[in-house]
Motif scaffolding. Structure first.
Motif, short mmCIF file in Angstrom:
data_model
loop_
_atom_site.label_atom_id
_atom_site.label_comp_id
_atom_site.label_asym_id
_atom_site.label_seq_id
_atom_site.Cartn_x
_atom_site.Cartn_y
_atom_site.Cartn_z
N GLU A 151 0.66 -1.12 -0.06
CA GLU A 151 0.03 0.02 0.09
C GLU A 151 0.84 1.24 -0.06
O GLU A 151 0.56 2.15 -0.68
N ALA A 152 1.96 1.29 0.85
CA ALA A 152 2.81 2.42 0.63
C ALA A 152 3.39 2.51 -0.37
O ALA A 152 3.59 3.77 -1.13
N LEU A 192 2.68 5.77 -3.07
CA LEU A 192 4.00 6.37 -3.57
C LEU A 192 3.85 6.59 -5.06
O LEU A 192 4.08 7.67 -5.76
N ILE A 193 3.57 5.29 -5.72
CA ILE A 193 3.48 5.18 -7.14
C ILE A 193 2.28 6.05 -7.74
O ILE A 193 2.40 6.95 -8.51
N VAL A 194 1.37 6.13 -6.90
CA VAL A 194 -0.08 6.80 -7.65
C VAL A 194 0.16 8.46 -7.36
O VAL A 194 0.10 9.17 -8.23
N GLU A 195 1.21 8.67 -6.22
CA GLU A 195 1.49 10.10 -5.93
C GLU A 195 2.23 10.44 -7.02
O GLU A 195 2.35 11.65 -7.79
N GLN A 196 3.38 9.75 -7.17
CA GLN A 196 4.39 10.02 -8.44
C GLN A 196 3.60 9.81 -9.85
O GLN A 196 3.89 11.15 -10.86
N ALA A 197 2.76 9.27 -9.95
CA ALA A 197 2.19 9.03 -11.32
C ALA A 197 1.18 10.45 -11.57
O ALA A 197 1.26 10.89 -12.69
N LYS A 198 0.72 10.99 -10.34
CA LYS A 198 -0.09 11.96 -10.48
C LYS A 198 0.49 13.24 -10.77
O LYS A 198 0.31 14.02 -11.41
N GLU A 199 1.82 13.32 -10.04
CA GLU A 199 2.52 14.34 -10.11
C GLU A 199 2.84 14.37 -11.72
O GLU A 199 3.15 15.35 -12.32
N MET A 200 3.62 13.15 -11.89
CA MET A 200 4.15 13.28 -13.54
C MET A 200 2.98 13.59 -14.53
O MET A 200 3.23 14.27 -15.54
N THR A 201 1.83 12.91 -14.11
CA THR A 201 0.67 13.30 -15.04
C THR A 201 0.33 14.87 -14.98
O THR A 201 0.15 15.49 -16.05
N GLU A 202 0.41 15.31 -13.81
CA GLU A 202 -0.22 16.86 -13.78
C GLU A 202 1.15 17.63 -14.48
O GLU A 202 0.93 18.51 -15.33
N THR A 203 2.30 17.42 -14.14
CA THR A 203 3.44 17.96 -14.90
C THR A 203 3.53 17.80 -16.37
O THR A 203 3.69 18.73 -17.19
#
Length: 1850
Positions: A1039-1040, A1044-1055
């Protein structure tokens, strides 16, 4: 009102101060006449006792109200005096950063010592065409006023720029000339305006130098005359120079430099072409190192040298002459390094082979020994002999310096003459504007001959200025017809007489110069003896006998006599000049052509300045003695003559004055030194202007302005219909002293201070009104409180009084009851008595009345019988009398008629004997008989025709009946096929039963799987318990990691999204920039093309001079021209022969090369555009792909089920499709009314057969899909079986053993359970869905059967009805069916309103289609009936004509049988055919001579485009490429000709823009490309072009459309431009909000609208006109939106630019007016449905500027709000608005300087354009979205009004 009455408590005054010049103070108590001391309170908080002068008892100057501080015109101040002027200038310069201010007719310019963004071309465009008072003060406003007066009054103008060194005179003059060059343009191709501007860098380099006061100080005066032709375009210029400071060539003071050109040469010494000059650093030369400051900070001398050379090239100075100039200048530098060695006290020598002198001689190409000799010797000539005398070292040095100055002066003179020759025009000069850039009044510690000449010139200019100001004042008073007295002003004629009169200073100086032993001392003594104690303006210093003092108009100046004679005589050795004239260097002798003038005093001075006059165009030839006389002229005499000539020139022109002020001596930016400013204001005459104005009536108001401003001081009864009388009545009440004002024709004139008094009264009245409002509000609040208390008291009283009233009411009720009882008893008694009496009375009356009635009856009966007897007797008498009269009359008539008849009988007997009479009567009867016989024959013919028609109709009816019977049989066959389809449905039901069995088997397998799972559950429980802890830990880690992957993916997607958005925006911006650049290139190309055409026409007119008589125009000219023009646009691969007979053959290569460059650039831009578009598409695909990947997260286990659900959805959609097709079948059967519709091959029959065939095919497809579904279920069962039934225990144990290490047993078990549940639920849902589908199919089949039966019944019934009743029956049936279907679907979609709504919409569309078809059929029937009547009439006329030629016998013997010939309609193909020779006629009638107004109103929009395209289609059909090319080329060139001829007519430009776009869309729509064909109908696709690809022509048409659009924008801009400022800013849409402030001499346009001024309604009406014209012309809606967006941008930009340049418009009330006007424009957009056009966004800067004027501007929070609100404004615009903000009333406050600084600090990081004004000429890039036409080409009719009868439809 007395002036002393204004000195009341709190009144503010100005008192003198030694530091600040003037200081402000406030009175602490009222002043009373006789007081010697005023108690004042200073601004720094101190109190002061100010003592009045006991002699003059003059009171201190009053201070103006704050509302008047910062005015554009100093004459608008109520109190005109020195402190008010100084304070106003300081506030504008320091607080508002405004450097220009008007002072009456003078423009005061303060040098900011900083570059300001107020001189760009946008500012020039903003001031162009504006009135001088309408805009803020500017040098451009003065230049515009001069240019306008020159054009309007046909009078030459002058702009006189004066001021101290460093005040900015040269820059002001340069900007004035730049304005003329930009606004007027040149009349030829020589670009005279560029040459005029190019003369500035040359003159600055050779005439400007660095001084302690100015880095670029002009060391000479110049007067430039800019010549204009009759059309007011620049044709040339001429320059006159004055007093060049030659002494600077050989000497510079500390921190000063020589002329710029020397340092530019030294900085460029390393250039290859300058190596021969042998130059080096400036510190190596004596003439450039004396000042010790060879470098100016921020100036690159090498770059300046390049600019100087470029300017020389532009002015036509060849490279050889430029190098010659540089050789002479380098020679002067080397000459300065020549040193001398003393032999003794009277002689000197030069060292042998002295390098500086050797270089000088090499450069000058003179003999070294000869020059060396004459530098150390001089020749003396006496009457007897001539001898050579050596000179001392000091004399030799002075002679060397004199020679250097003389050479430089000659070179300067030569350059000025050459510039004048270049700028001279061969065209006759119609008028000119002179710009005088001359030195201001100078006074230094040591003043010499130069300062004397300068101040003498300023005395003359000041005299001219004073006379002009006085003349204007006098003219104004006489114009207004008010009495005026002579105004006393300072006349400096005595000072001028002291200088230039006989025995004046100059006269005595010339006399002393002619004396052999004259010295400066003897000249000084003569001055003392002549003028001391005799002239009040001449004084002698106390401690000097070699100086004198002159009292000038500005100040006293002490002049030192030393050097006056030498500078006035101007000596140079003749032998040195002869050596130079013998030079082999050709350019050097040219400088000394006039030998006598070369050594005369007029050529040079030993030190100081010299006068350089204008070189005449033709040298004058005089007598020999004339040269000797010229030789004797001194510098002073020549300067006086030149000055007189200048004054004559200025007096013959209308002068405009610019006074430049130097704010401080340290060149600090925006720093104001009051002392220095006051000195210059006194010196330049500004204060004298103020004094002259203040002596009369300085304040002037129009009656309307006065009424608007001081309406608050009037009562309602004082307001009359006539404004003038109203103002007179009010002023007589307000100001008792009538000398304080005067009434003119249009204005009221006030003395100084009266406006301030009126402002005080107005402020007091407004303050009293405010107090009254406050009083009323407070009273209203207290009254409201009182009313609440009163209401409470009333409530209490109401309850108390209610109780009392209820008690009283009870008492009253009891009393009333007793009274009622008494009333009824008394009534009973009285009534009983009354009845007895009444009965007795009635009996008596009856007997009496009977007796009287009987007597009256008898009397009436007797009278009636007597009347009857009388009637009969009188009747018998009357009848008897009538019979006798009638008998007598009849007898008389008989006698008379008998007599008349006898006479008539005689006449008839005579006529009867005549034979001719008998013949006439017989002929008439014969004609009548023949006519009657002819009518009978015609009726018989008509009857026979009608009988034959009836027979034919019966036969047609019988044949149609047979056809319908055959169709009925076919329908019966189709019914049998439908029954077969029903059988197929039954087979489908059987297959569904088999599927159910498979489902049961699957359930059994599921049970076995569950049993296996139970067994495995017991075995795995132990393993699960051991792995739980480890599994939980792994889950947490997972889950951790997942988080973390979801957050990174979200950040990458947003960027990534942000980057994509930014890149997309950037690509769009780049695309728009490229599009704008491309369209600008097109605009420039069209401009060059028009210019080329104009030149060609001019050359043709010049070469082909028309001879007398008629000249026939060459018919091939236009075609040749069109081919040439088009060849420059396209057809790169084809060679079109060039025209060899054109007169402009020499210019063709230049234009072609330019066009090829443009074409290449266009190609590159198109490639870049395509690359960017591909990149944009790729980015968009990436975004869509990434979004699709994020959205596509399918579960693998449910993929097959989703596939099955999709199949079911397809089945449902296909069922709906079948239903829709059935509806179409009904529609086809019902909408056709003629009998032939059901025949084989008819549309309805084809539709029916196609639908039946498709039904059978769809049933087969459904069967195949059911089989596919079955196979899918079987495969799914087989896939589930091996996966979930693990029968092999060994394999299971091995898998379990493997899972132990990986911890996956628990997860496998959980997944197994979930799979089982999912399969079970899916199977159940499939079962339910299959059952529902089967049931739905059964119901659908049953409904289809019923519908089929009904259709057959309806068809049978229709066949039995007559043709007229079939239509009504079918329509009635269709309405009934639609109603039933509507009720059915209403029940069906009761739960889903959206589906019901979509169904209703489709139903309405179908109804509308039916109604349209019915209307079309009715129209067709009516049309056919009319044609039948016309044909019948024509046939009847023809038969009558034939009958007239046939005898009656033939008619009877040969009867004609009528034959019915049916007319066959021609099927048109949408093409127009014309002959090749008619092409010019086609273009002429359709383009050149077409009037848009008639076409737009009467014909379909875009008709010319359709006609042209149909002609192109026919040429394409014939495969004639030459015809296509010729037609398209002629069309394009003809449109260009029309727009060139009538390009200023909006309707014409709009019409051809619409037609060009429609032509372009037609070329695209019928090009055959798939992207354009998808919107076409099948018939339109048949009309596509087949042989030619016209993509290149589409690009040319697109470019033409862009050019027309840009021309349209220019036309509407020219129409809107005069309306915008008046309507958006000046006109008060909301009356009474804006107040009118006092204005100065230069009146602004009044905000009160006159009859001729434009208002906001004018703008809206014009916008409506534009919109209606574009709509009438059928312009594309998207293109209309772009035009409207451009119009609104122009309105917003022009309004904002004027707001930024007008201080009087920046107020709170004006912000409200602007916002209201903008809201009206937005309302217009809403009314026209154009809110999505982007037009509103273009007004955002203007909206924010208006909001900025209205928001609060005090605290930091306000600053933050302003920064966030004004995001569409630049920092410069925000600061400018805040600086310009001006309170209209005293209740408003100014914006503090600290607040503006805060705004600047907050906005310092904002990256925006430093440009102040918006580019009002900016045109948004236009696009032409594809807009296909639904109009069928074959239906287009060509009206006869176009005159195109020579073309025919194909």
């Amino acid at each position: 009102m007395a002036a002393s009455e204004l000195y009341t408590k709190f009144a503010r005054v100005w008192i003198p101060d030694p530091e600040e010049v003037w200081k402000s103070a406030e009175l602490l108590k009222d002043y009373k006449p006789g007081d010697k001391v005023l108690l004042l309170h200073l601004e720094d908080g101190k109190d002061l006792e100010y003592r009045l002068d006991p002699k003059t008892k003059e009171l201190p100057h009053l201070r103006n109200p704050d509302i008047l501080v910062g005015e554009n015109d100093l004459t608008a101040l109520s109190y005109l005096h020195e402190p008010a002027v100084l304070h106003n200038l300081r506030v504008r310069f320091i607080d508002s950063k405004l450097i220009y201010t008007y002072c009456g007719i003078v423009l005061v310019a303060i040098n900011p010592y900083e570059q300001l963004p107020i001189y760009g071309e946008d500012i020039i465009n903003a001031y162009s065409g504006q009135n001088m008072g309408d805009m803020d003060p500017h040098i451009f406003a003065v230049a515009e006023e001069a240019y306008k007066q020159m054009a309007r009054d046909e009078r030459n103008q002058s702009i006189i720029v004066s001021g101290e060194s460093g005040a900015g005179k040269t820059v002001s003059a340069k900007y004035a000339m730049r304005y003329f060059a930009t606004v007027s343009g040149s009349a030829s191709e020589a670009n005279v305006e560029e040459k005029v501007l190019a003369s500035n860098p040359i003159m600055e380099s050779i005439g400007n130098a660095k001084t302690t006061r100015n880095d670029n100080s002009s060391r000479f005066g110049k007067y430039i005359e800019i010549g204009f032709d009759k059309r007011h375009r620049i044709i040339g210029a001429n320059m006159r120079t004055y007093l060049l400071e030659k002494s600077r060539v050989v000497f510079q003071a500390e921190e000063e430099r020589n002329y710029h050109i020397f340092y530019q040469l030294c900085a460029s010494a390393k250039l290859p072409e300058f190596k021969m000059l042998r130059l080096g650093d400036a510190n190596n030369f004596h003439y450039t190192k004396q000042g010790g400051s060879p470098v100016i900070e921020g100036v690159d001398d090498a770059k300046e040298m390049a600019q100087t050379r470029q300017a020389c090239t532009l002015l036509g100075i060849s490279e050889s002459y430029q190098m010659g100039i540089f050789r002479i200048l380098a020679g002067i530098l080397h000459l300065g390094n020549v040193g001398f060695m003393s032999r003794d006290s009277d002689s000197c020598t030069i060292p042998p082979r002295h390098e500086p002198l050797s270089i000088f001689c090499d450069l000058m190409a003179v003999d070294f020994e000869e020059m060396c000799h004459w530098l150390c010797h001089r020749k003396l000539a006496t009457a007897a002999e001539t001898y050579i005398k050596p000179i001392s070292k000091l004399q030799a040095t002075n002679a060397r310096d004199a020679l250097a100055k003389h050479i430089y002066a000659k070179l300067f003179n030569w350059i000025v003459d050459h510039v004048n020759q270049v700028l001279h025009s061969a065209v006759k000069q119609h008028s000119f504007i002179g710009v005088l850039d001359i030195y201001g009044f100078e006074t230094f510690e040591i003043n010499s001959f130069e300062q004397f000449c300068i101040n003498y010139a300023n005395e003359k200019l000041q005299q001219q200025f004073n006379m002009h100001v006085f003349k204007l004042e006098q003219e104004e008073y006489m114009k207004e017809q008010i009495p005026w007295t002579l105004i006393d002003f300072y006349d400096n004629q005595p000072c001028i007489n002291l200088i230039e009169s006989k025995l004046g200073i100059l006269d005595l100086l010339d006399e002393e110069c002619r004396m052999p032993k004259g010295t400066d001392d003897t000249w000084a003594q003569k001055l003392y003896n002549t003028h001391l104690n005799k002239c009040a303006l001449f004084e002698k210093p106390r401690l000097s006998n070699k100086a004198f003092i002159i009292q000038h108009f500005a100040d006293k100046v002490e002049y030192q006599c030393e050097g006056f004679l030498e500078k006035n005589k101007d000596t140079v050795f003749e032998e040195q000049i002869k050596v130079l004239k013998s030079s082999k260097f050709k350019m050097l002798p040219e400088l000394f052509q006039d030998d006598e003038k070369a050594i005369s005093p007029s050529s040079a001075t030993s030190s100081g300045r010299t006068l350089l006059t204008r070189t005449p165009a033709k040298p004058t030839k005089g007598r020999p003695g004339q040269a000797a006389k010229e030789h004797k002229k001194t510098v002073g005499h020549q300067f006086r003559n030149s000055l007189h000539l200048l004054m004559e020139t200025l007096n013959a022109t209308t002068p405009h004055y610019v006074r430049c002020i130097k704010p401080n001596d340290f060149k600090f930016p925006f720093t104001f030194d009051e002392k220095r400013a006051v000195q210059q204001l006194r010196a330049c005459g500004v204060l004298e202007t103020i004094r002259i104005s203040a002596a009369g009536f300085p304040s002037r108001w129009t009656y309307q302005e006065f009424f608007s401003r001081y309406r608050v001081l009037m009562k309602q009864k004082d307001v009359l219909s006539e404004r003038k009388q109203t103002c007179k009545n009010v002023l007589e009440k307000l100001i008792k002293d009538k000398d304080k004002y005067q009434f003119g024709k249009t204005k009221i004139f006030f003395r100084a201070g009266q406006v301030a008094y009126l402002e005080k009264l107005r402020a007091d009245k407004l303050r009293a009104a405010c107090i009254r409002i406050q009083k009323t509000i407070r009273g209203w609040l207290l009254r409201k409180k009182f009313l609440r208390m009163r209401k409470a008291a009333i409530t209490v009283q109401r309850y108390v009084r209610g109780h009392q009233a209820r008690c009283y009411a009870k008492f009253l009720r009891r009393t009333k009851a007793a009274t009622i009882i008494q009333k009824y008893w008394r009534m009973y008694v009285i009534r009983r008595r009354y009845k007895i009496w009444r009965t007795a009375t009635i009996v008596l009356q009856s007997y009496l009345r009977g007796y009287l009635a009987r007597n009256r009856y008898r009397k009436i009966l007797r009278e009636h019988k007597a009347v009857i007897i009388q009637k009969w007797v009188r009747g018998w008498l009357a009848r008897t009398y009538y019979k006798r009269s009638t008998h007598a009359i009849i007898y008389l008539q008989c006698c008379l008629r008998r007599m008349m008849a006898k006479r008539e009988l005689k006449k008839l007997k005579i006529e009867a004997r005549s034979v001719e009479r008998y013949k006439k009567l017989h002929i008439g009867m014969e004609n009548k008989i023949m006519q009657l016989q002819r009518k009978v024959d015609e009726q018989n013919k008509d009857y026979k025709c009608l009988m034959e028609k009836l027979t034919n109709l019966e036969g047609i009816y019988n044949s149609e009946t047979e056809k319908l019977r055959s169709d009925l049989e076919r329908l019966q066959l189709s019914e049998e096929e439908a029954k077969i389809a029903t059988g197929r449905v039954l087979s489908l039901q059987e297959e569904i039963a088999k599927l159910r069995k498979d489902l049961e088997q699957t359930q059994c397998e599921k049970k076995s799987i569950e049993e296996c799972a139970d067994r495995y559950k017991q075995e795995t429980e132990q393993l699960v318990s051991n792995l739980k802890e480890e599994n939980t830990l792994l889950k947490q880690e997972k889950e951790a990691l997942n988080h973390l992957i979801v957050e990174q993916a979200k950040e990458m997607t947003e960027t990534m999204e942000k980057k994509l958005i930014e890149e997309t925006k950037q690509l769009e911006l780049d695309l728009n920039d490229e599009r704008l650049r491309y369209q600008n290139l097109l605009n420039e190309f069209s401009r060059l093309e028009e210019r080329y055409d104009d030149l060609k026409e001019e050359m043709t007119l010049m070469i082909n001079v028309p001879k007398p008589g008629h000249k026939r125009t060459d018919s091939t000219h236009s075609s040749n021209e069109s081919e040439y023009t088009f060849s420059s646009e396209i057809a790169e691969t084809e060679d079109i022969p060039s025209r060899t007979e054109e007169p402009s053959e020499k210019k063709v290569p230049l234009d072609m090369s330019l066009f090829l460059k443009l074409q290449k650039r266009v190609t590159e831009l198109e490639q870049e555009k395509q690359v960017m578009q591909d990149e944009l598409d790729r980015k968009e695909e990436q975004v869509l792909r990434s979004k699709a990947k994020e959205e596509e997260r399918p579960q693998i286990r449910g993929a097959e089920l989703e596939y099955e659900s999709l199949k079911r959805q397809e089945l449902e959609s296909e069922n709906k499709k079948l239903k829709n097709e059935l509806n179409e079948l009904r529609k086809a059967l019902s909408e056709k009314s003629a009998p032939e519709v059901t025949a084989p091959g008819a549309p309805a029959y084809r539709v029916l057969m196609e639908q039946l065939t498709s039904v059978s095919e769809e049933l087969d497809v459904r069967k195949e899909e059911v089989l596919i579904l079955r196979s899918q279920l079987v495969s799914q069962k087989e896939a589930i079986h091996p996966k979930n039934t693990m029968t092999d225990s060994t394999i299971l144990l091995e898998d379990v053993q493997k899972m132990k290490d990986k911890g996956e047993i628990a997860q496998a078990y959980i997944g197994l359970k979930e799979t089982n549940r999912l399969l079970e639920s899916q199977l159940q849902s499939q079962k339910r869905s299959h059952e529902n589908e089967a049931e739905a199919l059964r119901g659908e089949i049953q409904s289809l059967k019923e519908e089929n039966n009904r259709q057959q019944q309806l068809l049978a019934q229709n066949l039995q009805l007559p043709p007229e009743a079939r239509i009504e029956a079918s329509l009635q049936h269709e309405i009934t069916r639609l109603t039933n279907e509507n009720l059915y679907f209403e029940e069906l979609y009761a739960d889903d309103p959206k589906k019901y709504q979509s169904y209703r919409i489709s139903l309405y569309k179908r109804m509308i289609d039916l109604m349209e078809q019915l209307e079309k059929q009715d129209k067709t029937v009516r049309k056919l009936k009319k044609q039948l009547k016309v044909f019948a009439k024509k046939i009847g006329e023809l038969e009558v004509g034939q009958m007239e030629n046939i005898s009656p016998g033939q008619i009877i013997d040969e009867p004609i049988r009528p034959v019915n010939i049916p007319r066959k309609e021609k099927d048109f193909q949408g093409m127009l055919e014309y002959k090749k020779e008619d092409e010019q006629k086609l273009v002429k009638n359709l383009i050149l001579e077409l009037k848009p107004r008639g076409v737009a109103v009467n014909l379909i929009p875009g008709l010319p485009a359709y006609i042209l395209f149909m002609c192109v289609r026919h040429a394409d059909y014939l495969n004639d490429d030459q015809k296509v090319r010729s037609l398209l080329t002629s069309t394009i060139n003809s449109i260009k000709k029309v727009l060139k001829k009538r390009g200023d007519d909006f309707e014409t430009v709009s019409f051809w823009l619409s037609n060009t776009c429609r032509f372009l869309h037609c070329l695209k729509q019928y090009s055959g490309e798939e992207g354009f064909m998808k919107h076409n109908t099948s018939r339109q696709n048949e009309h596509c072009l087949t042989n030619f690809d016209l993509a290149e022509y589409r690009q040319v048409l697109s470019d033409l459309a862009i050019q027309i659009y840009q021309q349209l924008v220019r036309v509407l801009e020219n129409i809107l431009q005069p309306m915008i400022v008046s309507g958006m800013l000046e006109h008060e849409t909301i009356q009474g909000v804006s107040g009118v402030k006092p204005t100065g001499l230069r009146k602004r346009t009044s905000s009160i609208a006159d009859e001729g001024t434009y208002t906001l309604d004018s703008i809206l009406r014009q916008l409506n006109s534009f919109h209606s014209v574009m709509c009438q012309h059928g312009m594309d809606p998207e293109l209309i939106k772009q035009v409207v967006k451009q119009m609104f941008y122009i309105v917003g930009a022009v309004t904002l630019n004027n707001l930024l340049l007008r201080k009087d418009m920046c107020s709170w009330s004006k912000g409200m007016q602007i916002r209201y006007n903008v809201s009206q424009l937005e309302e217009w957009l809403r009314d026209k449905n154009l809110m999505n056009s982007g037009a509103k966004e273009t007004l955002e800067p203007l909206i924010q500027a208006a909001q900025l004027l209205q928001v609060k501007k005090k605290t930091d929070d306000d600053a933050e709000a302003i920064c966030s609100m004004c995001n569409a404004l630049t920092t410069a615009q925000i600061v400018k608005v805040l600086n310009l903000y001006t309170p209209v009333n005293e209740f408003e406050e100014r914006v503090s300087v600290s607040f503006i600084r805060t705004i600047q600090m907050r906005l310092r990081d904002r990256k925006d354009s430093p440009q102040l004004l918006m580019d009002a000429k900016h045109i948004f890039p236009v696009t032409f979205p594809f807009n296909p036409s639904s109009l069928a080409l074959e239906t287009i009719q060509i009206p006869a009004s176009l005159g195109l009868g020579f073309i025919s439809r194909v």
